[in-house]
Motif scaffolding. Structure first.
Motif, PDB file in Angstrom:
ATOM      1  N   GLU A   1     -45.517  42.820-137.629  1.00  0.00           N
ATOM      2  CA  GLU A   1     -45.589  42.352-139.019  1.00  0.00           C
ATOM      3  C   GLU A   1     -45.127  43.436-139.974  1.00  0.00           C
ATOM      4  O   GLU A   1     -44.339  43.190-140.882  1.00  0.00           O
ATOM      5  CB  GLU A   1     -47.016  41.952-139.406  1.00  0.00           C
ATOM      6  N   ASN A   2     -45.641  44.642-139.753  1.00  0.00           N
ATOM      7  CA  ASN A   2     -45.266  45.732-140.635  1.00  0.00           C
ATOM      8  C   ASN A   2     -43.807  46.128-140.439  1.00  0.00           C
ATOM      9  O   ASN A   2     -43.118  46.502-141.385  1.00  0.00           O
ATOM     10  CB  ASN A   2     -46.179  46.937-140.406  1.00  0.00           C
TER      11      ASN A   2
ATOM     12  N   LEU B   1     -41.802  43.729-142.322  1.00  0.00           N
ATOM     13  CA  LEU B   1     -41.941  44.028-143.747  1.00  0.00           C
ATOM     14  C   LEU B   1     -40.978  45.138-144.144  1.00  0.00           C
ATOM     15  O   LEU B   1     -40.268  45.051-145.148  1.00  0.00           O
ATOM     16  CB  LEU B   1     -43.386  44.485-143.989  1.00  0.00           C
TER      17      LEU B   1
ATOM     18  N   GLY C   1     -44.634  38.709-132.911  1.00  0.00           N
ATOM     19  CA  GLY C   1     -43.505  38.354-133.755  1.00  0.00           C
ATOM     20  C   GLY C   1     -42.184  38.460-133.004  1.00  0.00           C
ATOM     21  O   GLY C   1     -41.196  38.954-133.539  1.00  0.00           O
TER      22      GLY C   1
END
Lengths: 340, 325, 590
Positions: free
Chosen positions: C282-283, C286, C356
Motif C-alpha cells: 500500500e505504501n 502510494l 496488492g
C-alpha cells in the motif's frame, strides 16, 4: 423552538430506526466479500445517460482496469444501465433478530453493484457495514456511558457530600484508577478469557472494561461540584430540619450535577465508541467478520488507507452525525430541566 | 495542616498501591521481553532462560517487588531490559521533551477554551455558540489517532511544516535563535493536535457550567435588578462556574506526562509516550513501572493543585473549608 | 549579560560539535585493502534513514532487535560477508580462507594493516577475543548458540598474527556463512569490561564516541536520546573503490527514530529521509503515485524469503487443562483435513488483496525468491472447493441441512485462528481464510492478539487452535531453518518439545535436515533439501500462504542504491552509497 425539537426527535428516531432495521436498509450482507471489487470507490448514481434524463437513478457496473501487471483504477462499463430498484430480494437477514427476510429497501441487479460508501479491502459494502456496525457500537457507547456516569456520580456524590476521610479514601482509589497501566491490565484480562468471544460477550466485555476504567474522571468532576453545593444555604437548612442524606442528595445535589453529567455524556458516547479501536488491538474488540464502527475505524489509522481510500471515513462521519444528534439532545434536556 | 498531612499520607499510600498493582498487572500479562527471541530459530531456550534469570525475572513476584521497593527508596527505579541501562535517566531524558510539548499545549488550550466557552455561553444559540458546539462535537467524534494521521498527511502534502521529530538533524549547527525556531516549527503540529482535542472537551464544560450558573435564580434576580451583563459575568457567574473547569485543570496537569501518548507516537515526538508504549508492548517491565510512577506523581500533584484551587476560588467551599467536617 | 555569554558559549560549543567529517586516510604501505572493482561514486554529503523505533544498544554481542542491528551493522566488520546481491560469501576482514577436506577445519588469512575506526591496529588477537566473548556462557550472547555445535564449542586458535584457525566438532555445510553478522570486537576497548564481568552493559547508546570503535564503514559521532544516531565516516575503512579511493563516500549517515512504518513513509515522502525499506505494498503504491513529482527511485525486488503460514496446534497437551483444544486436535491431526484446507485457500486473493499483487503465493517453505534452494518440482494446486469437500467427505466429515460441517462424531467443526493484531497483512489473511473456509462449512473465528500475547500461546501455553505466523527472512541457506524442521528444534512450532519424531515422515525430515547440514557438496545438499520440501508440502505441518515482495525506495539523490532480498535490504552496501547532485548542507530544514 418547537420545530427544532420535532426535527431533532425525528432525526434521532430515524437514525436508530435505520440502525435497528439495518438488514432492511442495507443492500448487502455486511460480511459478504467481493474479492474482485476491493477498495471500490462509492458507486455513482446517474440520472442522465447519453440520450435522456431519467427520474429513476441508475448505475453502471464497475471493474478494475489493469495497468500492466498492476491494478489500476476502477472504471464504469457504460454499455448497460442498471436501474436502482426498491424492495428488491437479496441476501437473507434477520430483522430485529427474529424475522427472517430477504427483502432490501433498494438494490440493483447483478453484475452491477451499488456501494453507496464504496468497499473495504475485501470488497465488502461499506454502507451495509456502517449500518450493521452502528447497531453494536451505538449501543455499546451508550451503555458504557451510562455505566461510567452512574458509577462516577455515585462515588463523586458520596465523596463530595461526606468529605473528610470518606472523600480522602474514595479520591485515593480514584487516583489509583487514574494512574494504573491499563494496557497491561487489558493484556491480562485477555489471557484469562476464552479465545473466541461471541459478539454478545464482546459487547458486555467492552462496556464492562470501559466502565471499570472510565468512572474515575466523572467521579472527580462530580465530587468538585458536590463539594461546593453541599454548603449551600438550602442544603444546610434542610439538614437542620433533619432531612436524610439520601433525600438531600437526591433532591438538591443531584440536580446540581445533572448538567455536568449531560455534558459528560455528550462527550463520552463518541469516545467510548472509538475506544474499541484500542481494545481491539488487545483482542477485546468485535471480531471479523462482524462489523463495528470501532473495527472499521481502526483501518483508518493506516496512512495509506486514509490518503488513498477517503470513503472509508464513512464510519467516522456516522459517528460525527450520531454525536452531534446526541449532544443536541443533551442540550435540549438541559434547557428543559432549567426552565421547568 | 492536618489536611496537608492527610494528603501526604494519601499520596504515599497511592504510590505503594500503584506500584504493587503495576507488578501484579505485569505478572498477569502473558509474554515476556524475551519472547521475540523465541521467533529467532538461532537462539536456544537455555540462552533465553539465562537472560531471564540475569534480570531476576525468574524470581517470584513478591521477591521482585520487595527488591524493587528497596531500590526505589534509594531513588533507583531498576534496569531497563531493552536498553540495558538504568530507568530513571532514560525516563528523565524523555520527560523533558514531553513536558515542553504538553506545557505549551496546556497553556494555549486553557487560554483559548475558557474565553471561548464563556463567550459561547453568554450568547447562547448564537453563531459562535453553534459553531463551537458543532466543531467540538466533530473533533470529539473522530478518534485522536485519525485526526493526528490526517493532519500529518496534510502537512506532508502541503509541505508547510516538518513531518515529525523535535529538531532537524543538523540543528546543532544552528544559532540559538534558529534552533529555537527549529524546535518551534517541529512543535507546532503535535501541539496543535493536542490543543484541538483538549479544547473541544474543555470548552464544552466551561460553556455548560457557565450556562448552569446563568440559569440559576439568584443570577436571574440580579439581572432583573439591572446588573450589567459583564459585571454579572465576572463577579458572580465565573467564580461559581469555575468548579468543574478546575477539576478538569487538575486532569490537565495530571496528564502532563501521560496525556500526549498518541500524538507523540504519531508525530515521532521524542517524549515519554513512544518510550512507554514500546516498553509496554515489549514487556520492558521496570521501564513501564518507572514511567507509571512518574505519571502518578504528576497525578497527585495535579489533583492537589486542583483541590487547593477549588478551596480558593469557589466562594461556597471557601466559606466552610474542606476540613469542616 | 550572563545570558548572552551563555548563548555565545552554546553557539561556539555547538559549532565545534559540527566539525567536518574526517577525511579518508591515505593508504599506508603494506595495508591490504579490499578493492571493489565495479564501484564508483563521489565523496561528501549525508543520507538520512528513518527507523521505526529507537535502537536499544550499540553492543553487537547483546543486541537482538532489528533496529539496533541495522545501526551496529554499519559500525562493525565481519571476517567473511554474504554479498546481499549475489547471496554468496565474499572475503572481508579475512582476505582468504581454506577448508580442510573433511570440512571441519577453517584457516583464515586476515587482512594486514587494517585499523579500527579509532586508528588502533587489528590482528588475530581481536578475532580470538571476539569469539571468546561470543562463546562465553556468562555473556549470554544470542549468537552463542550458532557457535556451539552438538554441544561443543568451535575451537579457535591463533596461528600467527594474521592467521586464525577454526575447528568445528563435525562437518558443517556452508559454515563460512556463519561469520557474517559476527562482528569483530576491538580487544583494546572491550577487554576491560569483559574481565570485570559487565560486558553486557558495555556500549550502551549513550557511550561516548571515543569508547567505541569497529571495523565497519562508519563510526559513532553522536546520539540524541529519542531522536537520532549520527554516524560519520570511518577514515580507516578497509575497502576502496575502482579508483582506489577509500570508502565510504558519505560523510555522515543519520538514523532518525520516527516511530512507525507510516511515519517512515511520510518522512520519506516529505523528503526528510532518503531511504526507506520494508515497505508494504500500500505504501509502495502510494509512493509510486507520487513518483512523477518526487522522482524517487522505487525498487520491487520480487518475493523475499519470509514465509507466512497457517499453523495448527498439534502439540502434546498432556498435563495442560486444554480439553477444548484437545478435542479439536483430532481434526488437525488428520492429514486429509489439512489437505482440504490447503486446497480451499484462495492464495491468488491473498497475493492480490494482502500484497496488492506485490507478493507470491506459497505452497512450501522455500519461496521463488530463494533461487538457489527452491524445489521447482513442488506442485501448485489451485484453489478448489470441490476437491476440498471430497477430501473431507472421504475423511468421514459431513454437512448438515444448513451447510455446517460436522465430524464423524457429530461435532460441528469450529475453531479460532489467532494472529498478531499489529500485523495488518496477517490479519487480512485470516479474514480471507475465514471466508474461504466458511465455504467448506467450517466456522472459523479470527482472534487478533497483541504480538507477545500471541507468541506466548504458541510457544508456552499452547492455548490456541490455529495461528497465522511468518518465519524466515534471514539467510537463503537451509541451515537457519534447522530449528523449524528438526523434531527437537526451538521453532518446531506445530509440535514443540518433542522428545522423538512422532511420525515416519517427521523422522525422515529430521534425517534429511541433519544430512544436508553435514554435507558439503551443494548438489547433494540440494537433493536432501528438495526432498525435505517435498515432505513438508505433502504432510502440511504448516499450510503455506504467501510471501511479500521486498519493496524499497530511495531519494533521487542516492547513488549506488541496490536493495537486496536479504536483510538488511537497503543498507548492506552503505559504504558504496553516495549523494548525487548538489550537496545540500542544510537538508531537512526548509
Amino acid at each position: 423552538m418547537r420545530a427544532k425539537v420535532t426535527v431533532l426527535i425525528v432525526m434521532l428516531v430515524g437514525l436508530h430506526g435505520v440502525l435497528l432495521l439495518a438488514g432492511f436498509f442495507a443492500p448487502y450482507d455486511p460480511a459478504a466479500q467481493n474479492r474482485e471489487l476491493s477498495y471500490a470507490p462509492p458507486t455513482r448514481l446517474h440520472f442522465k445517460d447519453a440520450l435522456e434524463f431519467h427520474l429513476r437513478p441508475f448505475v453502471y457496473a464497475s471493474a478494475v482496469v489493469m495497468e500492466g501487471d498492476q491494478r489500476g483504477s476502477y472504471q464504469e462499463g457504460r454499455s448497460r444501465e442498471y436501474q436502482v430498484r426498491l424492495f428488491v430480494t437479496g441476501a437473507s437477514y434477520k430483522l430485529l433478530g427474529v424475522h427472517e427476510s430477504t427483502t432490501h429497501l433498494f438494490g440493483v441487479s447483478e453484475p452491477a453493484r451499488i456501494f453507496l460508501f464504496g468497499t473495504d479491502a475485501y470488497g465488502r459494502d461499506e454502507f451495509s457495514r456502517v449500518l450493521f456496525g452502528g447497531q453494536i457500537s451505538v449501543a455499546a457507547g451508550i451503555v458504557a456511558t451510562v455505566i461510567t456516569l452512574f458509577a462516577g456520580s455515585v462515588v463523586g456524590i458520596i465523596a463530595g457530600y461526606y468529605g473528610g476521610w470518606v472523600d480522602e479514601l474514595l479520591m485515593g482509589v480514584n487516583e489509583l484508577f487514574l494512574s494504573l497501566p491499563w494496557l497491561y491490565f487489558l493484556l491480562g484480562v485477555r489471557a484469562f478469557l476464552p479465545l473466541h468471544l461471541s459478539t454478545l460477550r464482546t459487547f458486555f466485555l467492552l462496556t464492562g472494561v470501559i466502565g471499570l476504567i472510565g468512572w474515575a474522571r466523572p467521579a472527580r468532576l462530580v465530587r468538585g461540584v458536590v463539594l461546593s453545593s453541599r454548603n449551600r444555604s438550602y442544603v444546610l437548612a434542610g439538614r437542620g430540619f433533619g432531612a436524610t442524606d439520601f433525600y438531600l442528595s437526591r433532591r438538591h445535589i443531584l440536580p446540581e450535577v445533572f448538567g455536568l453529567l449531560l455534558t459528560q455524556a455528550a462527550l463520552l458516547v463518541p469516545r467510548y465508541i472509538a475506544a474499541e479501536v484500542t481494545l481491539s488491538f488487545f483482542g477485546l474488540g468485535v471480531n471479523e467478520p462482524v462489523a463495528s464502527w470501532g473495527n472499521m475505524l481502526s483501518t483508518l489509522q493506516q496512512y495509506s488507507v486514509l490518503v488513498s481510500y477517503g470513503w472509508l471515513l464513512a464510519p467516522a462521519c456516522a459517528l460525527v452525525v450520531t454525536s452531534v444528534l446526541y449532544s443536541s439532545l443533551a442540550e435540549l434536556f438541559h434547557s428543559r430541566l432549567k426552565s421547568s | 495542616m492536618n489536611y496537608i498531612l492527610r494528603r501526604l499520607l494519601r499520596a504515599m499510600l497511592l504510590l505503594v498501591g500503584v506500584s504493587a498493582l503495576c507488578f501484579l498487572f505485569t505478572e498477569m500479562a502473558p509474554g515476556s521481553f524475551f519472547d521475540e527471541m523465541r521467533l529467532n530459530p538461532q537462539i536456544s531456550p537455555e540462552t533465553i532462560a539465562a537472560l531471564r534469570s540475569s534480570y531476576g525475572l525468574d524470581q517470584p513476584l513478591a521477591v521482585r517487588y520487595a527488591r524493587w521497593v528497596n531500590a526505589a527508596l534509594r531513588a533507583d527505579l531498576g534496569y531497563s531490559i531493552a536498553y540495558n541501562a538504568p530507568v530513571a535517566p532514560l525516563l528523565w531524558s524523555r520527560a523533558k521533551n514531553t513536558l515542553l510539548l504538553t506545557t505549551c499545549a496546556l497553556a494555549i488550550t486553557w487560554l483559548i477554551s475558557v474565553p471561548l466557552g464563556v463567550w459561547a455561553a453568554s450568547r447562547r444559540g448564537g453563531l459562535v455558540d453553534r459553531a463551537v458546539t458543532l466543531a467540538s462535537s466533530f473533533v470529539i467524534s473522530v478518534p485522536e489517532l485519525v485526526i493526528a494521521v490526517g493532519l500529518l498527511a496534510l502537512v506532508v502534502r502541503w509541505r508547510i511544516l516538518p513531518v515529525g521529530g523535535m529538531m532537524s538533524a543538523d540543528s546543532d549547527a544552528l544559532s540559538m535563535l534558529a534552533k529555537l525556531k527549529d524546535v518551534a516549527r517541529h512543535l507546532a503540529l503535535p501541539a496543535f493536535i493536542l490543543i484541538l482535542c483538549e479544547t473541544s472537551i474543555i470548552v464544552r464544560h466551561v460553556r455548560a457550567s457557565v450556562l448552569e450558573v446563568l440559569g440559576a435564580t439568584y443570577v436571574q434576580a440580579a439581572r432583573g435588578l439591572g446588573m450589567s451583563q459583564s459585571r454579572l459575568l465576572f463577579r458572580h457567574v465565573l467564580p461559581v462556574a469555575a468548579n468543574p473547569a478546575i477539576s478538569l485543570l487538575g486532569f490537565s496537569l495530571a496528564g502532563l506526562l501521560s496525556g500526549s501518548l498518541i500524538v507523540e507516537v504519531v508525530c515521532g515526538w521524542p517524549g515519554l509516550g513512544p518510550l512507554i508504549l514500546e516498553a509496554t508492548l515489549s514487556r520492558d517491565l521496570y521501564l513501564v513501572i518507572g514511567g507509571i510512577m512518574f505519571s502518578a506523581l504528576f497525578m497527585i500533584g495535579g489533583n492537589f493543585v486542583a483541590d487547593m484551587m477549588l478551596i480558593v476560588v469557589d466562594p461556597r467551599i471557601r466559606k466552610e473549608g474542606v476540613d469542616a467536617r | 549579560m550572563k545570558l548572552i555569554r551563555l548563548a555565545l558559549h552554546v553557539c561556539l560549543f555547538s559549532g565545534l560539535c559540527f566539525a567536518a567529517a574526517p577525511a579518508p586516510e591515505a593508504a599506508k604501505p603494506g595495508e591490504e585493502l579490499a578493492r571493489l572493482a565495479d564501484v564508483s561514486g563521489r565523496y561528501g554529503g549525508h543520507l538520512t534513514i528513518g527507523q521505526r523505533s529507537e535502537p536499544k544498544t550499540l553492543n553487537p554481542v547483546t543486541a537482538t532487535d532489528a533496529v539496533s542491528r541495522e545501526v551496529i551493522g554499519r559500525l562493525m566488520g565481519d571476517l567473511i560477508e554474504i554479498n546481499r546481491a549475489s547471496q554468496l560469501t565474499e572475503p572481508a576482514l579475512a582476505k582468504s580462507w581454506n577448508i580442510s577436506a573433511d570440512g571441519r577445519t577453517f584457516t583464515l588469512q586476515l587482512r594486514k594493516g587494517v585499523r579500527f575506526s579509532d586508528g588502533y591496529p587489528f590482528d588475530a588477537d581481536d578475532v580470538i577475543f571476539s569469539f571468546n566473548v561470543y562463546m562465553d556462557a556468562a555473556v549470554d550472547s544470542p549468537q552463542r548458540d550458532l557457535l556451539i555445535i552438538d554441544g561443543k564449542p568451535i575451537a579457535v586458535t591463533k596461528l600467527d598474527q594474521y592467521t586464525v584457525r577454526f575447528v568445528l566438532p563435525r562437518p558443517y555445510a556452508a559454515a563460512e556463512r556463519l561469520f557474517d553478522g559476527l562482528a569483530i570486537l576491538p580487544k583494546h576497548l572491550l577487554e576491560k569490561p569483559y574481565h570485570e564481568g559487565h560486558f553486557a552493559q558495555a556500549w550502551p547508546l549513550n557511550v561516548s564516541a571515543a569508547e567505541i570503535a569497529g571495523l565497519g564503514p562508519f563510526r559513532l559521532k553522536q546520539y540524541v536520546p529519542g531522536q537520532r544516531v549520527v554516524l560519520e565516516r570511518n577514515p580507516y575503512y578497509w575497502k576502496v573503490d575502482r579508483e582506489n579511493q577509500r570508502l565510504p563516500y558519505l560523510d555522515e549517515l543519520v538514523f532518525l527514530f520516527v516511530g512507525t512504518e507510516d511515519a517512515q513513509v511520510m518522512r520519506f515522502e516529505a523528503g526528510e529521509t532518503d531511504i526507506v525499506s520494508r515497505l508494504s505494498s500500500e505504501n509502495y503504491n502510494l509512493l509510486a503515485h507520487e513518483q512523477s513529482r518526487t522522482g524517487s527511485q522505487l525498487a520491487d525486488m520480487g518475493p523475499g524469503l519470509e514465509y507466512n503460514f497457517l499453523l495448527f496446534n498439534l502439540n502434546d497437551l498432556g498435563g495442560k487443562k486444554l480439553d477444548e483444544v484437545a478435542v479439536k486436535q483430532a481434526w488437525f491431526r488428520d492429514l486429509k483435513f489439512r489437505q482440504a484446507i490447503n486446497v480451499a485457500v484462495d492464495r491468488q486473493s491473498i497475493v492480490r488483496l494482502v500484497y496488492g499483487s506485490r507478493g507470491a503465493a506459497l505452497w512450501g517453505n522455500v519461496g521463488p525468491g530463494n533461487k538457489l534452494w527452491v524445489n521447482q518440482a513442488l506442485p501448485h494446486p489451485s484453489q478448489s472447493v470441490e476437491t476440498a469437500r471430497q477430501l473431507l467427505k472421504s475423511a468421514g466429515y459431513s454437512w448438515n441441512a444448513t451447510g455446517q460441517l460436522h465430524d464423524s462424531t457429530g461435532r460441528p467443526v469450529e475453531f479460532s485462528i489467532i494472529t498478531s493484531s499489529s500485523n495488518s497483512q496477517r490479519m487480512k489473511m485470516a479474514t480471507l481464510l475465514q471466508d474461504d473456509l466458511s465455504r467448506l462449512g467450517m466456522q472459523v473465528h479470527v482472534v487478533p492478539l497483541e504480538f507477545r500475547a500471541m507468541i506466548d500461546r504458541v510457544f508456552q501455553s499452547f492455548d490456541y487452535d490455529a495461528a497465522i505466523m511468518g518465519l524466515g527472512g534471514g539467510d537463503a541457506d537451509p541451515n537457519p531453518e534447522m530449528n523449524v524442521w528438526t523434531f527437537n528444534g526451538t521453532s518446531h512450532l506445530w509440535h514443540m518439545g518433542e522428545t522423538q519424531p512422532t511420525t515416519g515422515w517427521e523422522r525422515e525430515l529430521d534425517q534429511l535436515m541433519q544430512q544436508q547440514m553435514v554435507t558439503l557438496d551443494y548438489a547433494k545438499r540440494k537433493q536432501f533439501y528438495d526432498r525435505a520440501q517435498q515432505l513438508i508440502a505433502d504432510n502440511l505441518p504448516f499450510i503455506f500462504l504467501g510471501t511479500p515482495n521486498i519493496l524499497a525506495g530511495a531519494n533521487s539523490r542516492v547513488g549506488n542504491f541496490h536493495p537486496a532480498v536479504l536483510d538488511p535490504y537497503t543498507l548492506w552496501n552503505a559504504d558504496e552509497l553516495y549523494v548525487r547532485g548538489p550537496l545540500m548542507e542544510n537538508a531537512g530544514v526548509r
